[in-house]
Design a protein around this motif. Structure first.
Motif, PDB file in Angstrom:
ATOM      1  N   VAL A  17       0.865  -1.181   0.000  1.00  0.00           N
ATOM      2  CA  VAL A  17       0.000   0.000   0.000  1.00  0.00           C
ATOM      3  C   VAL A  17       0.901   1.230   0.000  1.00  0.00           C
ATOM      4  O   VAL A  17       1.873   1.295   0.756  1.00  0.00           O
ATOM      5  CB  VAL A  17      -0.925   0.041   1.237  1.00  0.00           C
ATOM      6  N   ASN A  18       0.579   2.217  -0.840  1.00  0.00           N
ATOM      7  CA  ASN A  18       1.313   3.479  -0.887  1.00  0.00           C
ATOM      8  C   ASN A  18       0.488   4.549  -0.183  1.00  0.00           C
ATOM      9  O   ASN A  18      -0.660   4.824  -0.587  1.00  0.00           O
ATOM     10  CB  ASN A  18       1.577   3.901  -2.338  1.00  0.00           C
ATOM     11  N   VAL A  19       1.034   5.149   0.880  1.00  0.00           N
ATOM     12  CA  VAL A  19       0.262   6.096   1.675  1.00  0.00           C
ATOM     13  C   VAL A  19       1.090   7.331   2.004  1.00  0.00           C
ATOM     14  O   VAL A  19       2.305   7.369   1.784  1.00  0.00           O
ATOM     15  CB  VAL A  19      -0.218   5.455   3.007  1.00  0.00           C
ATOM     16  N   SER A  20       0.408   8.312   2.566  1.00  0.00           N
ATOM     17  CA  SER A  20       1.063   9.468   3.166  1.00  0.00           C
ATOM     18  C   SER A  20       0.398   9.711   4.520  1.00  0.00           C
ATOM     19  O   SER A  20      -0.770  10.115   4.571  1.00  0.00           O
ATOM     20  CB  SER A  20       0.929  10.708   2.279  1.00  0.00           C
ATOM     21  N   ALA A  21       1.127   9.441   5.584  1.00  0.00           N
ATOM     22  CA  ALA A  21       0.577   9.660   6.919  1.00  0.00           C
ATOM     23  C   ALA A  21       0.347  11.145   7.177  1.00  0.00           C
ATOM     24  O   ALA A  21      -0.539  11.525   7.946  1.00  0.00           O
ATOM     25  CB  ALA A  21       1.522   9.087   7.979  1.00  0.00           C
ATOM     26  N   LEU A  22       1.121  11.989   6.496  1.00  0.00           N
ATOM     27  CA  LEU A  22       0.996  13.431   6.697  1.00  0.00           C
ATOM     28  C   LEU A  22      -0.306  13.970   6.122  1.00  0.00           C
ATOM     29  O   LEU A  22      -1.023  14.730   6.767  1.00  0.00           O
ATOM     30  CB  LEU A  22       2.196  14.138   6.061  1.00  0.00           C
ATOM     31  N   THR A  23      -0.646  13.544   4.896  1.00  0.00           N
ATOM     32  CA  THR A  23      -1.844  14.053   4.224  1.00  0.00           C
ATOM     33  C   THR A  23      -3.043  13.124   4.355  1.00  0.00           C
ATOM     34  O   THR A  23      -4.168  13.522   4.058  1.00  0.00           O
ATOM     35  CB  THR A  23      -1.552  14.275   2.728  1.00  0.00           C
TER      36      THR A  23
END
Length: 479
Positions: free
Chosen positions: A358-364
Motif C-alpha cells: 500500500v502506498n500512503v502518506s501519513a501526513l496528508t
C-alpha cells in the motif's frame, strides 16, 4: 493417511526449521475491559521502575537517564485476582517545550482517559515546584488520585515522606520500585481506588480485535501513521529519529472494524549489537512482532530501500506473521523515484513478492483507508486451510507436468501432502527422497498461483521415508 497405506512412522523429518511456529498464545482470546490507572510524575522519579515492580516483570524500558519513556504505554496488570491496566507515561513538566511538550501532552491525555491516577514523587528529593504544579492540576481532577513516594529503599527515608502531605493528595505511600519495599500496600490501595468497571469500554468484544504491529527503521513515520488512523495524538511525533522507545498499544477503529495497533521503536541495528535503552527497545519490538498476527512494515518511499528495511522484513518473515508493506511519504515521490523504486522492488524484495503493498502518506492521509483491506486479505491468507483431497489432486498434476530433479541417481517421489497447520500455512510433503531447495521454491510458487496466500508466508517441510531394511533392523533391536 492409514487408508492410503502410508505410515507416518516410516518418515523422518527434514527441514524442521521450515515448519515454523503456530499462532501466538491467546490470539483468539477475548478482550475484557479493565479499569485503567495512569502513572504520572516529573522526569526521572522512577515511574517505569515502579511500573515494572507492580507488574512483576520487566516490561517498561528503564535507563538511568531522564526522558526514556515518551508515549502512553499500556500494560496488563494483575493483583489479588483483579485485573487492571497500567499506563506508564513520560515525564510531565508544565512549561516544557519541543519534544518534552509532546511527552507532557501524552501524560495529560493519559490522566483524562484513566479511571484513577498515581502521582510518583522522588522521596529522596522531596516535593519540587514541578511536583506542586502537577498536584494542583490533579486536585481539580474528578478521578481518584494516589500519591507514591518512591526510592524509599530503607527506613531512613520513611519519615521524610510525611512532608509530602502538603501536596494535598492524601497519604503518601512510601515504596521502592527497585527493591519492592511497600509495593504490596500500594497495590492494595490502588485496587481500592479503582472502580470495578472502566468508564471507557471501547473495543471490548467477544472475539477480540486483530493485533497489528507497526514496525520499521527509525523516522519512517510509524507514530504519524498511528496518529492518523486513530484520529488522535496517540504517539509522540518529532523530527528526532527514535522518538518511540516502548511499544505503544492502541485500539483503533479503521474501516468499520476495531484493530489493536502496536507502535514500536525503530530498529537501527541488530539486537545483539544494540546496547542500553536501544537494546531493550529492540527486544520489545521483536516481542511485539511475535505477539502480533499481522505486521505492517513501514518503508520511506522517498528513500532507497535500506539494509535495515530488509532486516525488519526478515524478522517478520521468520516469526511467521502475515505481512503488509506500507510505503509512507508517498507525497514526496516524483516520477524518477517511482522508476527507481520499481527496480529496487525487483532486486531487494523479490523474496516477499507475496506481501500486500500500500502506498500512503501519513501526513496528508492519502490512501490510509486502503490499509484495512490489505490487512484483511493478509489475515485471511494466514488463516487459510486447503482440504487434503484438493491439495493432493493439485500436487499430482504439478508433479506429472514437472517431476522432481534426480538426486543420487534416483528420482524422489512425493507420496502424499497435507497442511499441518495455519498461522502461517505450513505444508508437509511425504517423499521417498530429499527434494532440492529449488524444487521446493517451485512448488511454493505454484501453490501461491493456485491458492493465493497473498500477504502470508508459506512454509514447506519434507519428510523422507526411511528404508524398509533400516526400519526392520530398528524393530528387531527393540524386541
Amino acid at each position: 493417511m492409514a487408508e492410503l497405506g502410508i505410515d507416518p512412522a516410516d518418515f523422518v523429518a527434514m527441514d524442521e526449521e521450515d515448519e515454523g511456529a503456530g499462532a501466538p498464545d491467546g490470539v483468539d482470546g477475548a478482550v475484557v475491559a479493565t479499569p485503567v490507572l495512569a502513572v504520572v510524575g516529573r522526569p526521572n522519579v522512577g515511574k517505569s521502575t515502579l511500573v515494572n515492580r507492580m507488574l512483576g516483570r520487566r516490561e517498561a524500558v528503564v535507563q538511568d537517564v531522564p526522558g526514556v519513556t515518551r508515549d502512553r504505554v499500556a500494560y496488563d496488570a494483575l493483583w489479588n485476582g483483579r485485573r487492571f491496566t497500567l499506563v506508564d507515561t513520560g515525564g510531565w513538566e508544565p512549561d516544557a517545550t519541543g519534544l518534552q511538550a509532546a511527552v507532557a501532552a501524552q501524560a495529560e491525555l493519559a490522566m483524562q482517559t484513566a479511571d484513577a491516577v498515581l502521582l510518583v514523587v522522588d522521596a529522596s528529593v522531596g516535593a519540587t515546584t514541578t511536583d506542586e504544579a502537577v498536584a494542583r492540576v490533579l486536585r481539580r481532577s474528578d478521578r481518584p488520585v494516589l500519591l507514591a513516594a518512591t526510592k524509599v529503599d530503607d527506613d531512613r527515608l520513611t519519615a521524610d515522606t510525611a512532608s509530602l502531605w502538603r501536596l494535598g493528595l492524601g497519604e503518601p505511600h512510601p515504596v521502592s520500585g527497585l527493591h519492592g519495599r511497600g509495593s504490596g500496600d500500594l497495590l492494595d490501595a490502588i485496587l481500592e481506588a479503582l472502580p470495578e468497571t472502566p468508564r471507557d469500554t471501547f473495543g471490548a468484544s467477544s472475539g477480540g480485535p486483530r493485533r497489528v504491529a507497526l514496525v520499521g527503521k527509525p523516522n519512517v513515520g510509524k507514530s504519524s501513521l498511528l496518529n492518523r488512523v486513530s484520529g488522535e495524538l496517540r504517539s509522540v511525533v518529532h523530527d528526532v529519529a527514535g522518538t518511540t522507545v516502548d511499544p505503544v498499544d492502541s485500539l483503533v477503529e479503521l474501516d468499520g472494524e476495531v484493530w489493536r495497533f502496536v507502535d514500536t521503536a525503530g530498529l537501527r541495528k541488530r539486537v545483539k549489537m544494540a546496547s542500553g535503552m536501544e537494546y531493550y527497545a529492540s527486544l520489545r519490538t521483536q516481542a511485539a512482532i511475535e505477539a502480533a498476527e499481522v505486521a505492517v512494515v513501514l518503508l520511506d518511499a522517498s528513500e532507497p530501500i535500506a539494509e535495515q528495511d530488509q532486516r525488519v522484513i526478515s524478522m517478520v518473515e521468520e516469526a511467521g506473521r502475515a505481512l503488509v508493506l506500507v510505503f509512507n511519504k508517498w507525497d514526496l515521490v516524483d516520477e524518477d523515484r517511482r522508476l527507481a523504486m520499481k527496480r529496487e522492488l525487483e532486486r531487494d524484495l523479490v523474496r516477499v513478492r507475496w506481501a500486500e503493498r500500500v502506498n500512503v502518506s501519513a501526513l496528508t492521509g492519502r490512501s490510509v483507508a486502503k490499509i484495512a483491506p490489505a490487512l484483511r486479505t493478509a489475515l485471511e491468507s494466514w488463516d487459510q486451510r486447503i482440504p487434503t483431497g484438493r491439495l493432493n489432486g493439485w500436487l499430482a498434476d504439478v508433479i506429472a507436468a514437472t517431476p522432481p530433479p534426480v538426486r543420487g541417481g534416483k528420482q524422489p517421489k512425493v507420496l502424499f501432502a497435507t497442511q499441518a497447520q495455519t498461522r502461517p500455512p505450513t505444508f508437509v510433503l511425504f517423499t521417498t527422497g530429499f527434494l532440492e531447495a529449488g524444487y521446493r521454491r517451485f512448488l511454493e510458487r505454484r501453490l501461491r498461483e493456485e491458492f493465493g496466500f497473498e500477504g502470508s508466508p508459506v512454509r514447506l517441510s519434507v519428510r523422507v521415508r526411511e528404508k524398509r531394511a533400516k526400519n526392520a533392523k530398528n524393530a528387531k533391536k527393540q524386541r
